[in-house]
Design a protein around this motif. Structure first.
Motif, PDB file in Angstrom:
ATOM      1  N   ILE A   4      30.793  25.579   0.839  1.00 29.00           N
ATOM      2  CA  ILE A   4      31.160  25.057   2.162  1.00 29.00           C
ATOM      3  C   ILE A   4      31.364  23.550   2.057  1.00 29.00           C
ATOM      4  CG2 ILE A   4      30.322  24.659   4.519  1.00 29.00           C
ATOM      5  CD1 ILE A   4      28.915  27.334   4.377  1.00 29.00           C
ATOM      6  N   LEU A   5      32.483  23.074   2.589  1.00 28.51           N
ATOM      7  CA  LEU A   5      32.764  21.639   2.627  1.00 28.51           C
ATOM      8  C   LEU A   5      32.764  21.192   4.086  1.00 28.51           C
ATOM      9  CD1 LEU A   5      33.715  18.952   1.301  1.00 28.51           C
ATOM     10  CD2 LEU A   5      36.065  19.789   1.512  1.00 28.51           C
ATOM     11  N   GLU A   6      31.749  20.371   4.438  1.00 29.61           N
ATOM     12  CA  GLU A   6      31.666  19.862   5.814  1.00 29.61           C
ATOM     13  C   GLU A   6      32.421  18.542   5.890  1.00 29.61           C
ATOM     14  OE1 GLU A   6      27.367  21.931   5.940  1.00 29.61           O
ATOM     15  OE2 GLU A   6      28.036  20.393   4.570  1.00 29.61           O
ATOM     16  N   ILE A   7      33.260  18.397   6.914  1.00 28.24           N
ATOM     17  CA  ILE A   7      34.156  17.230   6.970  1.00 28.24           C
ATOM     18  C   ILE A   7      34.124  16.554   8.338  1.00 28.24           C
ATOM     19  CG2 ILE A   7      36.596  16.488   6.761  1.00 28.24           C
ATOM     20  CD1 ILE A   7      37.159  19.035   5.175  1.00 28.24           C
ATOM     21  N   ASP A   8      34.217  15.219   8.323  1.00 27.45           N
ATOM     22  CA  ASP A   8      34.565  14.473   9.534  1.00 27.45           C
ATOM     23  C   ASP A   8      35.445  13.305   9.106  1.00 27.45           C
ATOM     24  OD1 ASP A   8      34.112  13.955  12.518  1.00 27.45           O
ATOM     25  OD2 ASP A   8      33.683  12.001  11.625  1.00 27.45           O
ATOM     26  N   ILE A   9      36.542  13.086   9.829  1.00 27.03           N
ATOM     27  CA  ILE A   9      37.418  11.965   9.468  1.00 27.03           C
ATOM     28  C   ILE A   9      37.586  11.026  10.658  1.00 27.03           C
ATOM     29  CG2 ILE A   9      38.727  13.225   7.694  1.00 27.03           C
ATOM     30  CD1 ILE A   9      40.937  13.691   9.752  1.00 27.03           C
ATOM     31  N   GLU A  10      37.875   9.758  10.338  1.00 28.27           N
ATOM     32  CA  GLU A  10      38.276   8.788  11.356  1.00 28.27           C
ATOM     33  C   GLU A  10      39.699   8.376  11.023  1.00 28.27           C
ATOM     34  OE1 GLU A  10      36.410   8.541  13.838  1.00 28.27           O
ATOM     35  OE2 GLU A  10      34.570   9.341  12.982  1.00 28.27           O
ATOM     36  N   THR A  11      40.517   8.225  12.064  1.00 27.00           N
ATOM     37  CA  THR A  11      41.956   8.040  11.847  1.00 27.00           C
ATOM     38  C   THR A  11      42.509   6.928  12.738  1.00 27.00           C
ATOM     39  OG1 THR A  11      42.300   9.736  13.518  1.00 27.00           O
ATOM     40  CG2 THR A  11      42.380  10.455  11.226  1.00 27.00           C
ATOM     41  N   TYR A  12      43.722   6.491  12.428  1.00 26.27           N
ATOM     42  CA  TYR A  12      44.426   5.521  13.270  1.00 26.27           C
ATOM     43  C   TYR A  12      45.808   6.069  13.614  1.00 26.27           C
ATOM     44  CZ  TYR A  12      47.039   1.465  14.866  1.00 26.27           C
ATOM     45  OH  TYR A  12      47.806   0.617  15.623  1.00 26.27           O
ATOM     46  N   SER A  13      46.253   5.857  14.852  1.00 25.75           N
ATOM     47  CA  SER A  13      47.635   6.175  15.225  1.00 25.75           C
ATOM     48  C   SER A  13      47.978   5.354  16.452  1.00 25.75           C
ATOM     49  CB  SER A  13      47.787   7.662  15.548  1.00 25.75           C
ATOM     50  OG  SER A  13      49.100   7.938  16.006  1.00 25.75           O
ATOM     51  N   ASP A  14      49.265   5.064  16.620  1.00 30.54           N
ATOM     52  CA  ASP A  14      49.673   4.346  17.837  1.00 30.54           C
ATOM     53  C   ASP A  14      50.062   5.331  18.948  1.00 30.54           C
ATOM     54  OD1 ASP A  14      51.927   5.258  16.612  1.00 30.54           O
ATOM     55  OD2 ASP A  14      52.952   3.325  16.474  1.00 30.54           O
ATOM     56  N   VAL A  15      49.867   6.625  18.686  1.00 30.92           N
ATOM     57  CA  VAL A  15      50.121   7.659  19.705  1.00 30.92           C
ATOM     58  C   VAL A  15      48.789   8.008  20.368  1.00 30.92           C
ATOM     59  CG1 VAL A  15      50.910  10.045  20.076  1.00 30.92           C
ATOM     60  CG2 VAL A  15      52.108   8.576  18.435  1.00 30.92           C
ATOM     61  N   ASP A  16      48.789   8.137  21.691  1.00 32.00           N
ATOM     62  CA  ASP A  16      47.559   8.407  22.439  1.00 32.00           C
ATOM     63  C   ASP A  16      47.117   9.862  22.219  1.00 32.00           C
ATOM     64  OD1 ASP A  16      45.749   9.173  24.536  1.00 32.00           O
ATOM     65  OD2 ASP A  16      46.360   7.398  25.657  1.00 32.00           O
ATOM     66  N   LEU A  35      38.734   6.983   7.236  1.00 31.22           N
ATOM     67  CA  LEU A  35      37.467   7.347   6.586  1.00 31.22           C
ATOM     68  C   LEU A  35      37.398   8.862   6.445  1.00 31.22           C
ATOM     69  CD1 LEU A  35      35.007   5.091   8.663  1.00 31.22           C
ATOM     70  CD2 LEU A  35      35.752   4.672   6.304  1.00 31.22           C
ATOM     71  N   PHE A  36      36.791   9.309   5.343  1.00 31.94           N
ATOM     72  CA  PHE A  36      36.637  10.747   5.098  1.00 31.94           C
ATOM     73  C   PHE A  36      35.188  10.964   4.678  1.00 31.94           C
ATOM     74  CE2 PHE A  36      38.985  14.715   3.660  1.00 31.94           C
ATOM     75  CZ  PHE A  36      37.861  15.416   3.242  1.00 31.94           C
ATOM     76  N   ALA A  37      34.377  11.507   5.619  1.00 27.22           N
ATOM     77  CA  ALA A  37      32.975  11.801   5.287  1.00 27.22           C
ATOM     78  C   ALA A  37      32.870  13.284   4.972  1.00 27.22           C
ATOM     79  CB  ALA A  37      32.069  11.442   6.457  1.00 27.22           C
ATOM     80  N   TYR A  38      32.045  13.622   3.993  1.00 28.16           N
ATOM     81  CA  TYR A  38      31.956  15.027   3.592  1.00 28.16           C
ATOM     82  C   TYR A  38      30.592  15.328   2.989  1.00 28.16           C
ATOM     83  CZ  TYR A  38      32.404  13.472  -1.253  1.00 28.16           C
ATOM     84  OH  TYR A  38      32.171  12.859  -2.463  1.00 28.16           O
ATOM     85  N   SER A  39      30.315  16.631   2.975  1.00 27.10           N
ATOM     86  CA  SER A  39      29.086  17.100   2.342  1.00 27.10           C
ATOM     87  C   SER A  39      29.374  18.500   1.813  1.00 27.10           C
ATOM     88  CB  SER A  39      27.970  17.160   3.393  1.00 27.10           C
ATOM     89  OG  SER A  39      26.956  18.046   2.990  1.00 27.10           O
ATOM     90  N   PHE A  40      28.909  18.767   0.584  1.00 24.54           N
ATOM     91  CA  PHE A  40      29.059  20.120   0.032  1.00 24.54           C
ATOM     92  C   PHE A  40      27.774  20.908   0.256  1.00 24.54           C
ATOM     93  CE2 PHE A  40      32.590  18.425  -2.612  1.00 24.54           C
ATOM     94  CZ  PHE A  40      33.505  19.456  -2.422  1.00 24.54           C
ATOM     95  N   ASP A  41      27.897  22.081   0.873  1.00 19.74           N
ATOM     96  CA  ASP A  41      26.767  23.019   1.011  1.00 19.74           C
ATOM     97  C   ASP A  41      25.500  22.371   1.572  1.00 19.74           C
ATOM     98  OD1 ASP A  41      28.405  25.005  -0.143  1.00 19.74           O
ATOM     99  OD2 ASP A  41      27.923  24.253  -2.147  1.00 19.74           O
ATOM    100  N   GLY A  42      25.692  21.510   2.583  1.00 14.45           N
ATOM    101  CA  GLY A  42      24.529  20.907   3.247  1.00 14.45           C
ATOM    102  C   GLY A  42      23.876  19.779   2.467  1.00 14.45           C
ATOM    103  N   GLY A  43      24.479  19.356   1.349  1.00  9.74           N
ATOM    104  CA  GLY A  43      23.905  18.249   0.560  1.00  9.74           C
ATOM    105  C   GLY A  43      24.103  16.904   1.241  1.00  9.74           C
ATOM    106  N   LYS A  44      23.776  15.829   0.519  1.00  7.77           N
ATOM    107  CA  LYS A  44      23.862  14.470   1.078  1.00  7.77           C
ATOM    108  C   LYS A  44      25.318  14.164   1.468  1.00  7.77           C
ATOM    109  CE  LYS A  44      22.411   9.709  -0.152  1.00  7.77           C
ATOM    110  NZ  LYS A  44      22.897   9.130   1.038  1.00  7.77           N
ATOM    111  N   THR A  45      25.486  13.546   2.639  1.00  4.26           N
ATOM    112  CA  THR A  45      26.835  13.218   3.119  1.00  4.26           C
ATOM    113  C   THR A  45      27.325  11.908   2.500  1.00  4.26           C
ATOM    114  OG1 THR A  45      26.298  14.314   5.210  1.00  4.26           O
ATOM    115  CG2 THR A  45      28.248  12.910   5.196  1.00  4.26           C
TER     116      THR A  45
END
Length: 646
Positions: A4-16, A35-45
């Motif tokens: 399992i790959l847990e993901i959260d990203i932060e992004t930029y765009s000029d579109v609302d 930014l791309f934050a991730y964790s494999f199988d519940g391990g350290k993010t």
């Protein structure tokens, strides 16, 4: 189970993002993943700072494309669409898991922050997030102080940027916490299949007639200018759109109005004349917002000419129904203009004077043409089909109201049959325009879920010409004619209360009630469960002890909500109707029909000329699921060169 790959990203765009949706947001020329934050199988993010030149580890990139690895995120549609754009390659929804959907299925809030609070997680979403997103993720106003720049980069606020990276890590950790808490309530295989279909439909999108949209917006602006100018000439007011100024002008002309609502203004038009009547008519025309949906289409259309993301899976978490997003296709105005094609071509060609000449109301025409802005691609046409009276059929089927089932299994004229049963007259005497049919119709629309005089009134019974003293007897007559439905309300009420107070599994016909882990589960005939969080008995608005639970109210707040038998029956019926539509969509898609939209009980497919037919699509829709034996289903449809209501 695979990795399992847990993901959260932060992004930029000029579109609302909020106004235009994730597809148009990621389609914007300035879009990038920061930014791309991730964790494999519940391990350290971990977090990868793409904005400052760091690169994703190969292991992560491979996992994103590996179909054996489950990708999980809260509102996974955002991550999947943004990463598809980032990698320049469409990511299939098949191996994505959305913990927001899992939360919604348990009737929990749809936002990460609110779910964290309701579940009482150790780690909560960081409060600083909103301000950091405003700073780094959207364009900024150029000022002297910021050197006239239109965007804030990490180098402009290194300390803030470090906090932002921690915020991104925390979001992954909160999502992990949610999944841990909900691990005993997994999304069923059937619902996962539906989620994937939903994502494919949203990815597919629907083509928009941009020329029609642009001309409709221009026509509306021009028309509003003409109407406002006439109102100005008539009244001499500085701003004839101002409610305060219009009220004071009316008072000077001997008319006092508490409310300037559409209904109040329309009512007064009948009673007034001369300049007052003209101004009230102009007021209605100035206030008619027929272009908001056209503007939403313009905003959210992508570079492929299509609008994507119009529907949200499990958007209504009391029933599991889809919710409309962006253009809100669930509440498009109906079209009644007989020569729709002519009106459409006149607006599209910019022949606004001809529209004004040929039709009573230009705003009305624009309103009725909204549907027609959705079009099939060249060489294709829309095949449209919808279930006939699906809620009324389910409401008859669950308690076994036999005379109604007989009606639906034969001629299907429920308004006429209802009037016949209520007033003991032969059905032949209840004709199309007769007062009896009106009474049958209004009763059917208002009384199926325990509604009484108030429900009849809000459905417009008095406007239809019924007298106030007729309403209470109408309620009694309908209930007498439908004893099984009426009994079903109170049996459901008793079963739900017993499940909560005695912690016993109870059953009413095809519906099962069970209290487990602080949730009342109501199992529908399909096997899907509706959820009511933290149910308990409390004094209700009738001064009686009744069932309450925690949920999202109409004002989007998490609080305690009262319920009772008829309200639960409404959820059960609508939930069952949703399951029938969902299974029909799977079958229709499997048969090769490309669904581009669906709305309530209707499916819209985009098909090449010469392939498929209305008859086939209706036949596929009305295949009876195993769990719905004895439920008479019917679907009707049509083909069209632009979306419309027949």
């Amino acid at each position: 189970m695979g990795r399992i790959l847990e993901i959260d990203i932060e992004t930029y765009s000029d579109v609302d993002l909020i106004k235009c949706g994730v597809y148009a947001y990621a389609d914007g020329p300035a879009f990038e993943v920061l930014l791309f934050a991730y964790s494999f199988d519940g391990g350290k993010t971990q977090v990868i700072d793409l904005a400052q030149g760091e690169e994703l580890p190969e292991e992560v990139t491979e996992a994103v494309f590996d179909e054996g690895v489950v990708k999980t995120a809260f509102n996974a549609n955002f991550e999947r669409i943004c990463l598809s754009k980032h990698f320049g390659r469409q990511l299939s929804p098949e191996n994505w898991h959305c913990s927001a959907v899992q939360a919604a299925m348990l009737a929990l809030p749809r936002s990460l922050e609110d779910v964290g609070v309701v579940l009482g997680l150790e780690q909560q979403k960081m409060k600083e997030g909103k301000e950091l997103i405003r700073y780094f993720c959207v364009p900024c106003k150029p000022t002297k102080a910021n050197g006239g720049r239109t965007r804030n980069l990490p180098c402009h606020a290194p300390e803030k940027w470090e906090i932002f990276k921690n915020y991104c890590i925390r979001d992954v950790d909160v999502e992990k916490g949610i999944r841990r808490k909900l691990q005993h309530f997994p999304i069923s295989e059937g619902e996962m299949e539906l989620y994937c279909l939903d994502q494919k439909i949203n990815d597919r999108g629907v083509l928009v007639d941009r020329e029609l949209v642009q001309q409709a917006v221009s026509c509306d602006l021009l028309y509003k200018d003409i109407v406002t100018k006439r109102a100005y000439e008539l009244t001499g007011l500085e701003n004839p759109n101002s409610v305060v100024q219009i009220k004071s002008w009316l008072e000077e002309n001997g008319v006092e109005m508490e409310s300037m609502s559409k209904k109040a203004v329309a009512g007064l038009i009948e009673e007034s004349d001369g300049e007052v009547q003209e101004l009230l008519r102009l007021r209605l025309l100035m206030a008619k917002t027929s272009v908001k949906k056209y503007e939403a289409m313009e905003r959210s259309v992508c570079s492929d000419g299509r609008v994507h993301g119009l529907l949200q899976f499990y958007g209504a978490n009391r029933t599991g129904r889809w919710a409309g997003r962006l253009v809100q296709v669930q509440n498009l105005p109906q079209n009644h203009i007989p020569d729709l094609e002519l009106a459409r071509s006149l607006v599209k060609q910019g022949r606004f004077e001809d529209v004004e000449l040929l039709y009573d109301s230009t705003p009305n025409v624009l309103s009725e043409l909204i549907r027609t802005a959705f079009i099939p691609k060249p060489g294709y046409r829309f095949v449209v089909a919808d279930f006939s009276a699906i809620e009324a059929r389910v409401l008859a089927w669950l308690p076994g109201e036999k005379w109604r089932l007989d009606v639906f299994a034969s001629h299907g004229k429920i308004y006429e049959a209802s009037a016949s049963a209520m007033f003991q007259v032969p059905i032949e005497e209840v004709t199309k325009g007769s007062p009896l049919r009106q009474k049958g119709k209004i009763s059917e629309l208002a009384l199926g879920y325990g509604g009484s005089v108030g429900a009849l009134t809000s459905m417009g019974a008095l406007d239809m010409g019924l007298a106030e003293e007729e309403l209470a007897p109408l309620v009694s007559t309908w209930r007498s004619a439908n004893p099984h439905i009426t009994q079903f309300w109170w049996d459901v009420d008793a079963a739900a209360v017993k499940a909560v107070t005695e912690k016993k599994k109870t059953r009413v016909g095809r519906i099962t009630f069970e209290y487990k882990s602080g949730i009342l589960f109501v199992e529908l005939p399909s096997g899907r469960k509706l959820s009511y969080v933290k149910p308990r008995m409390a004094l209700n608005k009738f001064g009686r002890n009744g069932l309450t639970y925690e949920g999202i109210t109409e004002n989007k707040k998490w609080s305690r909500i009262e319920t009772y038998g008829p309200k639960l029956v409404e959820n059960i019926v609508q939930g069952t109707a949703r399951d029938l539509l969902a299974e029909a969509m799977l079958r229709v898609e499997e048969k090769g029909y490309s669904i581009v939209m669906h709305c309530h009980d209707e499916i819209i497919a985009e098909m090449p000329e010469g392939y498929g037919s209305v008859e086939e699509m209706c036949a596929v829709m009305t295949v009876q699921p195993e769990w719905a034996d004895g439920l008479p289903l019917r679907a009707d449809g049509y083909e069209c060169a632009f979306y419309k209501k027949e």
